[in-house]
Design a protein around this motif. Structure first.
Motif, PDB file in Angstrom:
ATOM      1  N   LEU A   1       0.840  -1.209   0.000  1.00 55.81           N
ATOM      2  CA  LEU A   1       0.000   0.000   0.000  1.00 55.81           C
ATOM      3  C   LEU A   1       0.875   1.259   0.000  1.00 55.81           C
ATOM      4  O   LEU A   1       1.735   1.410   0.859  1.00 55.81           O
ATOM      5  CB  LEU A   1      -0.878  -0.015   1.252  1.00 55.81           C
ATOM      6  CG  LEU A   1      -1.874   1.134   1.418  1.00 55.81           C
ATOM      7  CD1 LEU A   1      -2.979   1.044   0.374  1.00 55.81           C
ATOM      8  CD2 LEU A   1      -2.470   1.132   2.823  1.00 55.81           C
ATOM      9  N   VAL A   2       0.642   2.146  -0.950  1.00 60.06           N
ATOM     10  CA  VAL A   2       1.427   3.396  -1.026  1.00 60.06           C
ATOM     11  C   VAL A   2       0.515   4.542  -1.474  1.00 60.06           C
ATOM     12  O   VAL A   2      -0.591   4.326  -1.942  1.00 60.06           O
ATOM     13  CB  VAL A   2       2.621   3.291  -2.022  1.00 60.06           C
ATOM     14  CG1 VAL A   2       3.526   2.121  -1.683  1.00 60.06           C
ATOM     15  CG2 VAL A   2       2.133   3.176  -3.460  1.00 60.06           C
ATOM     16  N   CYS A   3       1.029   5.757  -1.332  1.00 63.95           N
ATOM     17  CA  CYS A   3       0.358   6.938  -1.889  1.00 63.95           C
ATOM     18  C   CYS A   3       0.879   7.131  -3.312  1.00 63.95           C
ATOM     19  O   CYS A   3       2.089   7.322  -3.498  1.00 63.95           O
ATOM     20  CB  CYS A   3       0.715   8.184  -1.087  1.00 63.95           C
ATOM     21  SG  CYS A   3       0.082   8.183   0.592  1.00 63.95           S
TER      22      CYS A   3
ATOM     23  N   LEU B   1       3.066  10.115  -4.060  1.00 61.29           N
ATOM     24  CA  LEU B   1       4.445  10.169  -3.544  1.00 61.29           C
ATOM     25  C   LEU B   1       5.373   9.259  -4.336  1.00 61.29           C
ATOM     26  O   LEU B   1       6.436   8.874  -3.852  1.00 61.29           O
ATOM     27  CB  LEU B   1       4.486   9.762  -2.060  1.00 61.29           C
ATOM     28  CG  LEU B   1       3.932  10.755  -1.052  1.00 61.29           C
ATOM     29  CD1 LEU B   1       4.217  10.275   0.376  1.00 61.29           C
ATOM     30  CD2 LEU B   1       4.516  12.145  -1.255  1.00 61.29           C
TER      31      LEU B   1
ATOM     32  N   THR C   1       9.465  10.016  -0.117  1.00 58.32           N
ATOM     33  CA  THR C   1       8.416  10.667   0.684  1.00 58.32           C
ATOM     34  C   THR C   1       8.789  12.085   1.098  1.00 58.32           C
ATOM     35  O   THR C   1       7.909  12.857   1.476  1.00 58.32           O
ATOM     36  CB  THR C   1       8.065   9.829   1.937  1.00 58.32           C
ATOM     37  OG1 THR C   1       9.270   9.539   2.640  1.00 58.32           O
ATOM     38  CG2 THR C   1       7.385   8.526   1.548  1.00 58.32           C
TER      39      THR C   1
ATOM     40  N   SER D   1       1.871   7.448   7.823  1.00 57.64           N
ATOM     41  CA  SER D   1       0.792   6.473   7.723  1.00 57.64           C
ATOM     42  C   SER D   1       1.303   5.125   7.237  1.00 57.64           C
ATOM     43  O   SER D   1       2.482   4.975   6.905  1.00 57.64           O
ATOM     44  CB  SER D   1      -0.224   6.988   6.716  1.00 57.64           C
ATOM     45  OG  SER D   1       0.411   7.138   5.460  1.00 57.64           O
ATOM     46  N   THR D   2       0.391   4.166   7.142  1.00 54.94           N
ATOM     47  CA  THR D   2       0.719   2.866   6.550  1.00 54.94           C
ATOM     48  C   THR D   2       1.297   3.077   5.145  1.00 54.94           C
ATOM     49  O   THR D   2       2.274   2.439   4.758  1.00 54.94           O
ATOM     50  CB  THR D   2      -0.564   2.003   6.421  1.00 54.94           C
ATOM     51  OG1 THR D   2      -1.323   2.110   7.613  1.00 54.94           O
ATOM     52  CG2 THR D   2      -0.208   0.552   6.149  1.00 54.94           C
ATOM     53  N   GLN D   3       0.656   3.965   4.386  1.00 54.76           N
ATOM     54  CA  GLN D   3       1.100   4.238   3.015  1.00 54.76           C
ATOM     55  C   GLN D   3       2.525   4.783   2.997  1.00 54.76           C
ATOM     56  O   GLN D   3       3.352   4.389   2.167  1.00 54.76           O
ATOM     57  CB  GLN D   3       0.168   5.277   2.358  1.00 54.76           C
ATOM     58  CG  GLN D   3      -1.200   4.768   1.972  1.00 54.76           C
ATOM     59  CD  GLN D   3      -2.211   4.800   3.102  1.00 54.76           C
ATOM     60  OE1 GLN D   3      -1.876   4.798   4.273  1.00 54.76           O
ATOM     61  NE2 GLN D   3      -3.495   4.808   2.751  1.00 54.76           N
ATOM     62  N   VAL D   4       2.810   5.705   3.912  1.00 53.77           N
ATOM     63  CA  VAL D   4       4.145   6.304   3.975  1.00 53.77           C
ATOM     64  C   VAL D   4       5.161   5.247   4.412  1.00 53.77           C
ATOM     65  O   VAL D   4       6.276   5.182   3.880  1.00 53.77           O
ATOM     66  CB  VAL D   4       4.136   7.540   4.906  1.00 53.77           C
ATOM     67  CG1 VAL D   4       5.555   7.993   5.243  1.00 53.77           C
ATOM     68  CG2 VAL D   4       3.353   8.673   4.241  1.00 53.77           C
TER      69      VAL D   4
ATOM     70  N   ARG E   1       6.906   3.230   1.775  1.00 48.10           N
ATOM     71  CA  ARG E   1       7.904   3.862   0.904  1.00 48.10           C
ATOM     72  C   ARG E   1       9.071   4.473   1.679  1.00 48.10           C
ATOM     73  O   ARG E   1      10.206   4.460   1.207  1.00 48.10           O
ATOM     74  CB  ARG E   1       7.245   5.001   0.090  1.00 48.10           C
ATOM     75  CG  ARG E   1       6.131   4.558  -0.830  1.00 48.10           C
ATOM     76  CD  ARG E   1       6.616   3.947  -2.115  1.00 48.10           C
ATOM     77  NE  ARG E   1       7.323   4.894  -2.952  1.00 48.10           N
ATOM     78  CZ  ARG E   1       7.983   4.559  -4.058  1.00 48.10           C
ATOM     79  NH1 ARG E   1       8.007   3.301  -4.453  1.00 48.10           N
ATOM     80  NH2 ARG E   1       8.616   5.456  -4.775  1.00 48.10           N
TER      81      ARG E   1
END
Ligand code: FES
Ligand code: FES
Lengths: 159, 288
Positions: free
Chosen positions: A58-60, A63, B30, B99-102, B105
């Motif tokens: 899961l990532v943004c 970004l 990030t 967050s989980t997303q951050v 990465r």
């Protein structure tokens, strides 16, 4: 500005595109591939509306650069239903009215799906922490959390 | 902007050494992407190091420590079965970021090289005695983590130098580390104060200690005098009081919307006590 050729997989399909190296994966998905499920809320990694998976992680997508998608497998909200059959999370979100404007919803669905794949029996606290990076201005979160918890319970029963 | 994805560090160093204008190394992105987006930094050259072999690995060193590749993410550190047993404080500090997303990465080496005074993982790596392994036109060198940040947004890396990995020393017997930060809510915020402590014990007696503070000065600070207040002692009330006083005395913070000088100084002392207790309990066998 010279463009870079990128080959990647999106929701299981091989995809090729040309992009400027400054374009984010989110820009590419929306503007070059016509996949407008992922939304731009902030563009800086704070809201989670652009959430996708990259090689299952899961990532943004705001970004990450489009050029970084080379050779990867991208998962977006467009890929979670099987044809006309909605994913259990999608069904529960409708049942619980876990959305209002819907801007946060694609990101939350992708994030919740990735949680349930990793942890089929999360506690409410785990769900809340996992989704802490997905902001919602409308629902107050409670219905979202209930919908995810109930989906998890139902998917456990079904399996 | 030119984007490169070199296949080796030698190639990456040649690119960085020969580049004109602003060069940025891209690992998790990030910070780099946020700075590009906000027009704070627009690199002329962006070098993506993630295709270089070994950059995604967490591996034991010959000495029994750990080598964390430059592209290893927070999520990969948290998922690693053994790293967190040796260095729970380092893993937890990294896990506090974003967050989980951050986490999917963001990299600890990026956190260190972004050189924010409030970077959560940095005090923990300093307390652990981590070193940054870098390679440049003149060869390789190791920089202790506390010497990497030179000020907000600045590092001591020279032109053409690129980080390759972060090396944590062997944990050894009877050791423990911990990191805590203060933020006004429970998740997703920037440290107002952070404190990390790493120690070893023999029975109840402390045999070595390292402490670092974050967000109370232009860079994260190593506090060497911690050995004087802790080594040879047990972690009793007197030792904790002396430790809190030491932490407070070393603060040189700014007043801003997130905390006043007075508040930050006080909280540094409180956190020092708390992390010392956790590290001490871990050193004596408590599970993380
Ligand atoms: S648009 Fe990516 S996190 Fe907000
Ligand atoms: S439904 Fe509107 S932001 Fe979540």
């Amino acid at each position: 500005m010279s463009k870079t050729h990128v080959t990647t997989k999106v929701n299981g399909d091989e995809v090729e595109f040309l992009c400027d190296p400054r374009e984010t994966l989110l820009d590419v998905l929306r503007d070059r591939l016509g996949l407008t499920g992922a939304k731009e809320g902030c563009g800086t990694g704070d809201c989670g509306a652009c959430s996708v998976t990259v090689d299952g992680r899961l990532v943004c997508s705001c970004l990450m650069l489009g050029v970084e998608a080379e050779g990867k497998e991208i998962g977006t909200v467009e890929g979670i239903a099987q044809g006309e059959t909605l994913h259990p999370l999608q069904k529960k979100f409708i049942e619980y009215a876990a959305l209002q404007c819907g801007i946060c919803t694609p990101g939350i669905l992708i994030a919740a799906k990735s949680l349930l794949e990793k942890n089929p029996a999360p506690t409410e606290t785990e769900v809340r922490y996992w989704l802490a990076g997905n902001l919602c201005r409308c629902t107050g979160y409670d219905k979202i959390i209930r919908a995810v918890m109930d989906t998890a319970a139902e998917m456990r029963e079904a399996s | 902007m030119h984007y490169y994805k070199p296949a080796s560090f030698a190639e990456a160093v040649a690119l960085a050494a020969g580049a004109e204008g602003i060069t940025r190394i891209l690992a998790g992105g990030t910070d780099v992407l946020v700075q590009m987006r906000a027009d704070i930094v627009t690199p002329d050259t962006l070098i993506d190091i993630k295709a270089i072999p070994g950059t995604h690995e967490i591996a034991r060193t010959a000495e029994g420590g750990w080598r964390i590749g430059v592209a290893v993410t927070g999520a990969e550190m948290s998922e690693h079965p053994e790293l967190g047993r040796d260095w729970p404080g380092v893993v937890e500090a990294m896990d506090l970021i974003g967050s989980t997303q951050v986490q999917g990465r963001a990299t600890p080496i990026g956190n260190l090289c972004n050189a924010s005074p409030a970077a959560d993982s940095v005090p923990a790596m300093i307390a652990a005695g981590a070193v940054l392994n870098v390679i440049g036109p003149d060869g390789s060198r190791d920089i202790p983590a506390e010497e990497v940040p030179a000020g907000p947004g600045k590092t001591t890396l020279k032109k053409g130098e690129i980080a390759t990995a972060l090396t944590l020393p062997p944990r050894g017997q009877n050791g423990g580390d911990a990191y805590q930060r203060f933020i006004p809510r429970t998740e997703m915020d920037i440290a107002v104060v952070g404190c990390a402590l790493n120690l070893t014990v023999e029975g109840d007696q402390i045999t070595s200690a390292r402490m670092a503070l974050g967000a109370v000065a232009p860079t994260a600070l190593l506090i060497p005098a911690v050995t004087e207040v802790l080594v040879g002692k047990t972690l009793d009330d007197d030792a904790l009081a002396a430790l809190a006083a030491l932490a407070e005395a070393n603060c040189n913070p700014i007043d801003d919307k997130r905390g006043t000088v007075k508040f930050r100084t006080h909280v540094a002392g409180v956190l020092a006590r708390r992390v010392a207790q956790i590290a001490y309990d871990r050193a004596k066998g408590a599970k993380a």
